[in-house]
Design an enzyme around this catalytic site. Structure first.
Site, mmCIF file in Angstrom:
data_model
loop_
_atom_site.group_PDB
_atom_site.id
_atom_site.type_symbol
_atom_site.label_atom_id
_atom_site.label_comp_id
_atom_site.label_asym_id
_atom_site.label_seq_id
_atom_site.Cartn_x
_atom_site.Cartn_y
_atom_site.Cartn_z
ATOM 1 N N GLN A 70 0.736 -0.906 0.106
ATOM 2 C CA GLN A 70 -0.009 0.316 0.197
ATOM 3 C C GLN A 70 0.714 1.234 -0.172
ATOM 4 O O GLN A 70 2.042 1.548 1.456
ATOM 5 C CB GLN A 70 -0.724 -0.066 1.218
ATOM 6 C CG GLN A 70 -2.111 1.272 1.045
ATOM 7 C CD GLN A 70 -2.519 1.185 2.680
ATOM 8 O OE1 GLN A 70 -1.889 0.283 3.600
ATOM 9 N NE2 GLN A 70 -4.135 1.858 3.085
ATOM 10 N N SER B 19 0.974 6.623 2.284
ATOM 11 C CA SER B 19 1.724 7.607 3.314
ATOM 12 C C SER B 19 2.533 8.597 2.609
ATOM 13 O O SER B 19 3.339 7.428 1.615
ATOM 14 C CB SER B 19 1.959 7.009 4.794
ATOM 15 O OG SER B 19 1.198 5.807 5.152
ATOM 16 N N SER C 72 4.607 -1.397 4.148
ATOM 17 C CA SER C 72 4.944 -2.132 4.690
ATOM 18 C C SER C 72 4.556 -3.338 3.307
ATOM 19 O O SER C 72 3.434 -3.390 2.605
ATOM 20 C CB SER C 72 3.790 -3.071 5.886
ATOM 21 O OG SER C 72 3.313 -2.116 6.606
ATOM 22 N N GLU D 167 -9.526 -1.537 5.951
ATOM 23 C CA GLU D 167 -8.541 -1.836 6.783
ATOM 24 C C GLU D 167 -8.791 -1.935 8.129
ATOM 25 O O GLU D 167 -8.443 -2.857 9.065
ATOM 26 C CB GLU D 167 -7.316 -1.269 6.578
ATOM 27 C CG GLU D 167 -5.863 -0.840 6.939
ATOM 28 C CD GLU D 167 -5.042 -0.297 6.377
ATOM 29 O OE1 GLU D 167 -4.872 0.660 5.590
ATOM 30 O OE2 GLU D 167 -3.817 -0.622 6.713
ATOM 31 N N GLU E 89 -6.179 8.052 17.468
ATOM 32 C CA GLU E 89 -6.759 10.136 17.179
ATOM 33 C C GLU E 89 -8.016 9.985 16.671
ATOM 34 O O GLU E 89 -9.053 10.566 16.575
ATOM 35 C CB GLU E 89 -5.544 10.834 17.810
ATOM 36 C CG GLU E 89 -5.198 10.755 19.001
ATOM 37 C CD GLU E 89 -3.531 9.624 18.901
ATOM 38 O OE1 GLU E 89 -3.398 8.958 18.067
ATOM 39 O OE2 GLU E 89 -3.895 9.500 20.615
HETATM 40 C C1 LIG Z 1 3.845 -0.460 11.250
HETATM 41 C C2 LIG Z 1 3.180 -0.002 10.320
HETATM 42 C C3 LIG Z 1 2.778 -0.151 9.237
HETATM 43 C C4 LIG Z 1 2.436 0.701 8.341
HETATM 44 N N1 LIG Z 1 2.303 -0.246 6.649
HETATM 45 C C5 LIG Z 1 1.546 1.108 5.966
HETATM 46 C C6 LIG Z 1 2.103 0.816 5.223
HETATM 47 O O1 LIG Z 1 1.286 0.198 4.286
HETATM 48 N N2 LIG Z 1 1.183 1.771 3.315
HETATM 49 C C7 LIG Z 1 1.531 3.638 4.537
HETATM 50 O O2 LIG Z 1 0.791 4.163 2.874
HETATM 51 N N3 LIG Z 1 1.432 4.314 5.264
HETATM 52 C C8 LIG Z 1 1.668 2.559 6.575
HETATM 53 N N4 LIG Z 1 2.105 3.382 7.410
HETATM 54 C C9 LIG Z 1 1.738 4.531 8.019
HETATM 55 C C10 LIG Z 1 0.617 4.931 8.651
HETATM 56 O O3 LIG Z 1 -0.644 5.150 8.111
HETATM 57 C C11 LIG Z 1 0.805 6.378 9.413
HETATM 58 O O4 LIG Z 1 2.335 6.188 10.435
HETATM 59 C C12 LIG Z 1 -0.569 6.616 9.801
HETATM 60 O O5 LIG Z 1 -1.364 7.301 9.237
HETATM 61 C C13 LIG Z 1 0.543 8.666 10.760
HETATM 62 O O6 LIG Z 1 0.600 9.426 10.085
HETATM 63 P P1 LIG Z 1 1.992 9.459 10.416
HETATM 64 O O7 LIG Z 1 3.100 8.790 10.514
HETATM 65 O O8 LIG Z 1 2.051 11.031 9.282
HETATM 66 O O9 LIG Z 1 1.690 10.293 11.985
HETATM 67 P P2 LIG Z 1 1.569 12.266 11.923
HETATM 68 O O10 LIG Z 1 -0.541 12.350 11.447
HETATM 69 O O11 LIG Z 1 1.763 13.038 11.620
HETATM 70 O O12 LIG Z 1 0.278 11.964 13.503
HETATM 71 C C14 LIG Z 1 1.204 12.193 14.949
HETATM 72 C C15 LIG Z 1 0.446 12.294 16.046
HETATM 73 O O13 LIG Z 1 0.226 13.651 15.347
HETATM 74 C C16 LIG Z 1 -1.448 13.168 15.938
HETATM 75 N N5 LIG Z 1 -2.630 13.691 14.975
HETATM 76 C C17 LIG Z 1 -2.417 13.908 13.690
HETATM 77 N N6 LIG Z 1 -3.064 14.850 13.373
HETATM 78 C C18 LIG Z 1 -4.443 15.091 14.313
HETATM 79 C C19 LIG Z 1 -5.534 15.496 14.353
HETATM 80 N N7 LIG Z 1 -6.105 15.913 13.480
HETATM 81 N N8 LIG Z 1 -5.878 15.060 15.412
HETATM 82 C C20 LIG Z 1 -5.711 14.147 16.669
HETATM 83 N N9 LIG Z 1 -4.039 13.750 16.287
HETATM 84 C C21 LIG Z 1 -3.556 14.158 15.398
HETATM 85 C C22 LIG Z 1 -1.162 11.837 15.840
HETATM 86 O O14 LIG Z 1 -2.832 10.648 15.850
HETATM 87 C C23 LIG Z 1 -0.482 10.932 16.275
HETATM 88 O O15 LIG Z 1 -0.720 10.953 17.434
HETATM 89 C C24 LIG Z 1 2.707 2.063 8.728
HETATM 90 C C25 LIG Z 1 2.486 3.014 10.030
HETATM 91 C C26 LIG Z 1 3.246 1.660 10.792
HETATM 92 C C27 LIG Z 1 4.054 2.297 11.903
#
Ligand SMILES: Cc1cc2nc3c(=O)[nH]c(=O)nc-3n(C[C@H](O)[C@H](O)[C@H](O)COP(=O)(O)OP(=O)(O)OC[C@H]3O[C@@H](n4cnc5c(N)ncnc54)[C@H](O)[C@@H]3O)c2cc1C
Lengths: 381, 409
Positions: B136, B139, B172, B255, B378
């Site tokens: 996928q 991100s 992933s 998902e 969140e």
């Molecule tokens: C093990 C693992 C596997 C993954 N696999 C995939 C994959 O296969 N494909 C893919 O595309 N992505 C994948 N991801 C990515 C995952 O979807 C993102 O990490 C996730 O959506 C959070 O985005 P970010 O890391 O940019 O954090 P951010 O969006 O920067 O968030 C940081 C913090 O801020 C909080 N936050 C952000 N916006 C808000 C809001 N509006 N209100 C309240 N709090 C908020 C979040 O909850 C978090 O605590 C994976 C992540 C992990 C950890």
């Protein structure tokens, strides 16, 4: 199968909701609580004589409407929504005890009046610690002629000052036995208690050599009470779900309308997320309570479902009641607001059927039987 | 394909699956499962060629994707019937591995909902037969929770092909995937949700580079993916041009649902932890015991909720229901990881040099995975508050602005 309600059951739910909303709304619950009254007479007869709610779960050969725990739990969920208290729960549990004891003469004598709502009953089983202790009752039965006399104190009896019939678990020669005692029998003295949950009056009963009739087999009382305990856990869980549903709906409504800093307070994430957690626990509780209600009474699955529901729903309701007060701010701390009625109910309900940790411990022999072995654990009985 | 009536009970489905396994599983594997000979089972699972053949057989029977339509390699089964299949396959260790989650759980339903007949024909059967693995590519470094802020660009060429440039992250299994689900911006002049398109990409396309990222567990399961002058054929587009957000919603809902387990009530992770505690001697601690039992209760109640959702098939709990289950299941995973380290306390300290990471240490280190991946907790709470409870939406000052005019801090 779990979670498949028949159209008749869904009709029962909606007709009960309509009935309680018109005859026994939350505002009326509050009036009764403040006046120290156990029930609204007109509402009681509408629920019993007209709607037949006490006939649910009673086999037709005993003048009941048949049906199962599922119907009963739908009614209790609706009762929970408006915090209906009074004689409903104790009478239903007493009926359950009479049926479980299976004493034909007693069934014939007591059941019709109870099912019709003409008389009410209660069960004296909680010890001074508030625990269900079917194997060590506090009241003692002594032989007297053909019958028995009961002596002792029952500390915490639901509706004990007003129920017409008392079912008392007592220590007898052959083991714990259930006895029927008319409340107005000679030797019964009643002391009303002040109560945390204002909707559920309680009393302390003193029994001084009161003549009593054994129900069912001598020594069979513990089994009967265990069965009623499970029924209580399942029905109280349904009640907790109904009450929580009211809390989530009302608090969400308040969050949508109460304004601060130029916005509805429900626009703030701290508020949104707390409410989301309440909604999550409500949906989870709904699943647990309904699952338990769908199991066959007396089965191991029911014991499992009841323990899971009692452990989960009790804690979830208490949390929802606290969060409701927090999200209402100052008004939530007032006597006028209904929030405290729910908080009181939540606390008392989670004690009434035994503490959640005890229900969890009861799961060990059911789901992890290999871990009951000595050395692994000492499971409280 | 195995024959099953659409009205077969779960027990009938389980029995038919078991019968089929007895006829089709390689005899030495079957015997090893029945004798509980783990060494032989492990040897089968490690034999890549054998597993390839097995997945093809399983797929041809429709048992890898039982809820899909028959014409695309499924059996048209309900969620409960499929759960019965999954239970039996799991018992014989004959199920598809977690690496195939994205293809089976995300790509399949997304292509079924939005694909052209040619796309369904092309992509679904290889997933059912285990021939193609998916990842996928959603991100980005600047777009996680705020996925609609993604900036990977896809520009349509004169010949109808697409040129893609940008960077993806946390993907992933991208290092072992054959294909990917890609979201890219096609119309930067439109508001952020309205200018995104959804593509199905071949991971071997020139210009696409995968770099593994080491996770806190020490594994390298997720990756960075760089796209430089990647050219995709016109038919890589899934759904409408600029209609990618709606397609992505299908994937994201899958998902959430897929992460919260099978619709059946029975022993789970907590039961295993309790037995491990008994073996380690920590079950005697009444406080730890109660916490394990509280987890067991919550896990069973989640299972009951999953059953309820599947019986109501979305009716009674529509909308935010998947978010409820995802939120609870990530909480449970965190609880399990925390408890694992207490159940087997020595693993919180040390183990012989060179030995594999002890299970409890792994579970502890991995416990936060699900509360971030697939939409953070969140974000799930916000969805529940807005969709289920009707609370005001979080403000997004850039929501209606053309994407190209948003502030880039
Ligand atoms: C093990 C693992 C596997 C993954 N696999 C995939 C994959 O296969 N494909 C893919 O595309 N992505 C994948 N991801 C990515 C995952 O979807 C993102 O990490 C996730 O959506 C959070 O985005 P970010 O890391 O940019 O954090 P951010 O969006 O920067 O968030 C940081 C913090 O801020 C909080 N936050 C952000 N916006 C808000 C809001 N509006 N209100 C309240 N709090 C908020 C979040 O909850 C978090 O605590 C994976 C992540 C992990 C950890």
């Amino acid at each position: 199968m779990e979670f498949t309600w028949t159209p008749e059951q869904l009709d029962l739910r909606s007709s009960t909701r309509r009935l309680l909303e018109t005859r026994a709304p939350l505002a009326r619950t509050r009036e009764l609580a403040e006046a120290g009254q156990r029930r609204d007479e007109a509402a009681w007869s509408a629920m019993t004589q007209q709607a037949g709610l006490l006939a649910l779960g009673v086999p037709e050969e005993h003048g009941g409407a048949g049906g199962s725990r599922v119907e009963q739990s739908l009614v209790f969920e609706e009762a929970g929504r408006v915090l209906l208290g009074g004689p409903l729960l104790p009478t239903v549990l007493a009926i359950e005890a009479l049926l479980a004891a299976g004493d034909d003469a007693a069934l014939e004598e007591h059941l019709p009046g109870l099912v019709e709502g003409e008389r009410t009953a209660t069960l004296a089983v909680l010890g001074s610690t508030g625990r269900w202790r079917p194997s060590s009752p506090t009241t003692v039965a002594a032989r007297s002629g053909d019958g028995a006399v009961l002596s002792g104190t029952e500390e915490l009896v639901l509706d004990g000052a007003d129920a017409d019939l008392l079912l008392v678990l007592a220590r007898a020669e052959g083991g714990p036995t259930l006895y029927a005692v008319p409340r107005d029998a000679e030797g019964v003295t009643v002391e009303r208690l002040d109560v945390l949950d204002l909707t559920r009056p309680m009393a302390r009963l003193h029994l001084a050599a009161v003549p009593a009739r054994p129900l069912g087999l001598t020594g069979g009382g513990a089994g009967v009470v265990e069965r009623v305990h499970r029924a209580a856990a399942v029905l109280v869980a349904a009640e907790q779900v109904g009450a929580m549903d009211t809390l989530v709906a009302r608090t969400a409504e308040y969050a949508r309308t109460r304004r601060a800093f130029g916005r509805p307070i429900g626009a703030f994430q701290a508020v949104k997320h707390r409410l989301a957690d309440m909604a999550v626990q409500l949906e989870m509780s709904r699943s647990a309570a309904a699952w338990a209600a769908f199991q066959d009474p007396g089965s191991a699955d029911e014991a499992f479902g009841a323990a899971v529901a009692a452990s989960y729903c009790g804690e979830a309701f208490l949390q929802a009641a606290k969060d409701t007060i927090q999200l209402h701010g100052g008004v939530g701390f007032t006597w006028e607001h209904d929030a405290h009625l729910f908080l009181r109910r939540a606390r008392a309900a989670a004690t009434l059927t035994g503490p959640p940790s005890e229900h969890r411990a009861a799961l060990v022999p059911l789901v992890l039987p290999d871990l009951v072995a000595p050395g692994h654990t000492e499971v409280p009985s | 394909m195995i024959e099953l009536s659409p009205t077969a009970t779960e027990d009938e489905v389980a029995a038919a699956t078991e019968r089929w396994l007895h006829e089709n599983l390689p005899p030495s594997w079957l015997k090893a499962v029945l004798d509980d000979d783990r060494t032989v089972v492990a040897a089968h699972l490690a034999d890549a060629d054998g597993m390839r053949r097995w997945f093809a057989t399983l797929g041809d029977a429709g048992l890898a994707t039982p809820t899909w339509p028959r014409e695309y390699g499924g059996l048209d089964l309900s969620a409960e019937q499929a759960a019965a299949v999954a239970d039996v396959l799991m018992r014989y260790r004959a199920n598809r591995p977690m690496d195939d989650f994205i293809g089976l759980t995300l790509t399949g339903p997304t292509v079924l909902a939005h694909g052209t007949p040619e796309q369904k024909e092309r992509y679904l059967r290889p997933i059912a037969r285990g021939e193609e693995r998916w990842c996928q590519l959603f991100s980005e470094p600047g777009a996680g929770s705020d996925l609609a802020a993604l900036s990977t660009r896809a520009v349509r060429q004169e010949d109808g092909t697409w040129r893609v440039d940008g960077q993806k992250v946390w993907n992933s299994f991208a290092h072992i995937a054959d294909r990917g689900l890609l979201m890219a911006r096609t119309s930067p002049e439109k508001p952020k949700h309205h200018g995104i398109s959804y593509f199905l990409v071949d991971m071997r396309t020139p210009g696409l580079e995968v770099r593994p990222l080491k996770q806190m567990t020490g594994d390298a399961e997720f990756n960075e993916v760089f796209l430089t002058d990647v050219v995709l054929p016109a038919d890589a587009l899934l759904g409408e041009v600029d209609g990618g957000w709606a397609v992505a919603i299908t994937t994201l809902m899958q998902e959430r649902n897929g992460l919260s387990g099978r619709p059946a009530v029975g022993p789970g992770v907590a039961d295993d932890l309790a037995r491990r505690a008994a073996a380690a001697g920590t079950w005697a601690d009444p406080v730890l015991r109660d916490r394990l039992l509280a987890m067991l209760v919550e896990e069973r109640v989640l299972q009951m909720t999953t059953v309820r959702a599947s019986v109501a098939s979305g009716r009674a709990m529509a909308g935010a229901e998947g978010s409820i289950r995802k939120l609870v299941s990530s909480g449970l995973e965190e609880t399990a990881g925390s408890l694992a380290a207490e159940v087997e306390p020595v693993t919180a300290l040390g183990w012989p040099q060179g030995a594999p990471l002890p299970a409890a240490a792994y579970e502890f280190l991995a416990m936060k995975q699900t509360s971030i991946a697939g939409g953070t907790s969140e974000i799930q709470r916000t969805i529940i508050a807005e969709r289920l409870l009707g609370l005001p939406k979080d403000p997004d000052p850039e929501k209606d602005l053309p994407f190209s005019q948003r502030s880039r801090a």
